[in-house]
Design an enzyme around this catalytic site. Structure first.
Site, PDB file in Angstrom:
ATOM      1  N   THR A  28      23.571  16.467  88.384  1.00 25.86           N
ATOM      2  CA  THR A  28      24.116  17.771  87.977  1.00 25.86           C
ATOM      3  C   THR A  28      25.608  17.820  88.278  1.00 25.86           C
ATOM      4  O   THR A  28      26.060  17.229  89.264  1.00 25.86           O
ATOM      5  CB  THR A  28      23.402  18.891  88.771  1.00 25.86           C
ATOM      6  OG1 THR A  28      22.012  18.864  88.439  1.00 25.86           O
ATOM      7  CG2 THR A  28      23.955  20.274  88.444  1.00 25.86           C
ATOM      8  N   GLY A  29      26.348  18.559  87.456  1.00 33.18           N
ATOM      9  CA  GLY A  29      27.770  18.788  87.746  1.00 33.18           C
ATOM     10  C   GLY A  29      28.645  18.394  86.569  1.00 33.18           C
ATOM     11  O   GLY A  29      28.160  17.899  85.547  1.00 33.18           O
ATOM     12  N   THR A  31      30.885  15.988  86.275  1.00 36.84           N
ATOM     13  CA  THR A  31      30.953  14.551  85.993  1.00 36.84           C
ATOM     14  C   THR A  31      29.699  14.124  85.225  1.00 36.84           C
ATOM     15  O   THR A  31      29.782  13.361  84.252  1.00 36.84           O
ATOM     16  CB  THR A  31      31.094  13.750  87.310  1.00 36.84           C
ATOM     17  OG1 THR A  31      32.067  14.390  88.140  1.00 36.84           O
ATOM     18  CG2 THR A  31      31.531  12.329  87.031  1.00 36.84           C
ATOM     19  N   GLY A  82      26.803  12.681  90.479  1.00 40.89           N
ATOM     20  CA  GLY A  82      28.106  12.827  91.124  1.00 40.89           C
ATOM     21  C   GLY A  82      27.952  13.153  92.597  1.00 40.89           C
ATOM     22  O   GLY A  82      26.853  13.070  93.155  1.00 40.89           O
ATOM     23  N   LYS A  94      26.523  16.436  98.936  1.00 44.98           N
ATOM     24  CA  LYS A  94      26.204  16.918  97.603  1.00 44.98           C
ATOM     25  C   LYS A  94      25.725  18.363  97.695  1.00 44.98           C
ATOM     26  O   LYS A  94      25.407  18.846  98.761  1.00 44.98           O
ATOM     27  CB  LYS A  94      25.104  16.040  96.975  1.00 44.98           C
ATOM     28  CG  LYS A  94      25.623  14.656  96.612  1.00 44.98           C
ATOM     29  CD  LYS A  94      24.596  13.815  95.863  1.00 44.98           C
ATOM     30  CE  LYS A  94      23.958  14.501  94.711  1.00 44.98           C
ATOM     31  NZ  LYS A  94      24.916  15.088  93.723  1.00 44.98           N
ATOM     32  N   GLY A  95      25.695  19.012  96.531  1.00 41.94           N
ATOM     33  CA  GLY A  95      25.175  20.375  96.510  1.00 41.94           C
ATOM     34  C   GLY A  95      26.209  21.429  96.181  1.00 41.94           C
ATOM     35  O   GLY A  95      25.905  22.619  96.199  1.00 41.94           O
ATOM     36  N   GLY A  96      27.417  20.973  95.841  1.00 49.01           N
ATOM     37  CA  GLY A  96      28.444  21.940  95.420  1.00 49.01           C
ATOM     38  C   GLY A  96      27.948  22.779  94.246  1.00 49.01           C
ATOM     39  O   GLY A  96      28.274  23.960  94.132  1.00 49.01           O
ATOM     40  N   GLY A  97      27.123  22.169  93.407  1.00 46.36           N
ATOM     41  CA  GLY A  97      26.559  22.899  92.266  1.00 46.36           C
ATOM     42  C   GLY A  97      25.211  23.529  92.591  1.00 46.36           C
ATOM     43  O   GLY A  97      24.578  24.136  91.725  1.00 46.36           O
ATOM     44  N   GLU A 103      18.124  16.976  93.439  1.00 42.70           N
ATOM     45  CA  GLU A 103      18.913  15.736  93.464  1.00 42.70           C
ATOM     46  C   GLU A 103      18.376  14.789  94.540  1.00 42.70           C
ATOM     47  O   GLU A 103      18.247  13.578  94.318  1.00 42.70           O
ATOM     48  CB  GLU A 103      20.387  16.056  93.720  1.00 42.70           C
ATOM     49  CG  GLU A 103      21.026  16.803  92.555  1.00 42.70           C
ATOM     50  CD  GLU A 103      22.429  17.296  92.823  1.00 42.70           C
ATOM     51  OE1 GLU A 103      23.133  17.578  91.849  1.00 42.70           O
ATOM     52  OE2 GLU A 103      22.835  17.410  93.997  1.00 42.70           O
TER      53      GLU A 103
HETATM   54  C1  5RP Z   1      25.627  19.388  92.375  1.00 43.00           C
HETATM   55  C2  5RP Z   1      26.277  18.196  92.981  1.00 43.00           C
HETATM   56  C3  5RP Z   1      27.357  17.536  92.202  1.00 43.00           C
HETATM   57  O1  5RP Z   1      27.063  16.188  92.088  1.00 43.00           O
HETATM   58  C4  5RP Z   1      28.660  17.697  92.926  1.00 43.00           C
HETATM   59  O2  5RP Z   1      28.885  19.079  93.165  1.00 43.00           O
HETATM   60  C5  5RP Z   1      29.832  17.103  92.130  1.00 43.00           C
HETATM   61  O3  5RP Z   1      30.135  17.914  91.050  1.00 43.00           O
HETATM   62  P1  5RP Z   1      31.290  17.593  90.030  1.00 43.00           P
HETATM   63  O4  5RP Z   1      30.891  16.364  89.280  1.00 43.00           O
HETATM   64  O5  5RP Z   1      31.349  18.833  89.157  1.00 43.00           O
HETATM   65  O6  5RP Z   1      32.576  17.403  90.793  1.00 43.00           O
HETATM   66  O7  5RP Z   1      25.959  17.756  94.054  1.00 43.00           O
HETATM   67  O8  5RP Z   1      24.681  19.957  93.232  1.00 43.00           O
END
Ligand code: 5RP
Length: 219
Positions: A28-29, A31, A82, A94-97, A103
């Site tokens: 997810t995200g 990238t 990502g 991870k987990g920004g999204g 995941e």
């Molecule tokens: C989502 C994630 C993403 O992999 C992480 O936040 C990176 O995001 P991006 O590719 O938008 O920088 O862990 O839960």
């Protein structure tokens, strides 16, 4: 080169890791969104994808890529996702999204975890990025107090609910010099669903894009 160009470039490099006619684990995200677009653009033949979020599922389906359930797919050969941060040992935050739980499940069920990042995500020690922790809603305050006890400063990600119906605490200020131990410690707190540290099961391959090209690191 802007960060977005590097995300596109690393997503395209990841196509080399996809086995044709297989079931691919998809993260997810932003990238990964470029990865999904590249799979569709290059007409990579997939049996299906196992998706780590409703957001990725929607994008996959919009581009004509079949999505299947992990329970039917069994063990996956490759998972591509990502990260928010990575260290030299391919341990990740991870987990920004907010998709960390699915995941982590897909990473656990995959033989090879290919992580795709731009160079801004590479750090010496994890923890500048606040550590996401998914919690059962009724345990939010309790878990937050335990995280304060570990030296962290948790902030509730208000107005956000995960695909699993849970809350996220973003934890600042943690000392993550021993990510494997901290992952286990936080996992043990009652009410924690998942901690966004991927240290016990790190990535196997890390692709890092910079203006100079894409570098590959292996565990
Ligand atoms: C989502 C994630 C993403 O992999 C992480 O936040 C990176 O995001 P991006 O590719 O938008 O920088 O862990 O839960």
């Amino acid at each position: 080169m802007p960060q977005d160009q590097n995300k596109i470039r690393v997503a395209e490099a990841a196509l080399n890791y996809i086995e044709e006619d297989s079931v691919l684990g998809v993260g997810t995200g932003s990238t990964v969104n470029h990865l999904i677009d590249a799979i569709a653009r290059e007409r990579v033949r997939l049996d299906a994808a196992v998706s780590s979020s409703e957001e990725s599922t929607r994008r996959l389906k919009e581009r004509g890529i079949a999505v299947t359930d992990l329970n039917s797919a069994g063990q996956l050969s490759v998972y591509i996702d990502g990260a928010d941060e990575t260290d030299a040992h391919l341990r990740l935050i991870k987990g920004g999204g907010g998709a960390l739980t699915r995941e982590k499940i897909i990473a656990a069920a995959s033989t090879q975890f290919v992580c795709i990042v731009d160079e801004s995500k590479v750090v010496d020690v994890l923890g500048s990025f606040p550590l996401p922790v998914e919690v059962v809603p009724m345990a939010r305050s309790y878990v937050a107090r335990q995280l304060v006890g570990l030296g962290g400063r948790p902030e509730w990600r208000a107005d956000f609910t995960t695909d699993n119906g849970n809350a996220i605490l973003d934890v600042y200020n943690l000392d993550i010099t021993d990510p494997v131990t901290l992952e286990s410690t936080i996992n043990q707190i009652a009410g924690v669903v998942t901690v966004g540290l991927f240290a016990r099961r790190p990535a196997d391959v890390l692709l890092i894009a910079s203006d100079g090209g894409v570098k590959t690191k292996r565990r």
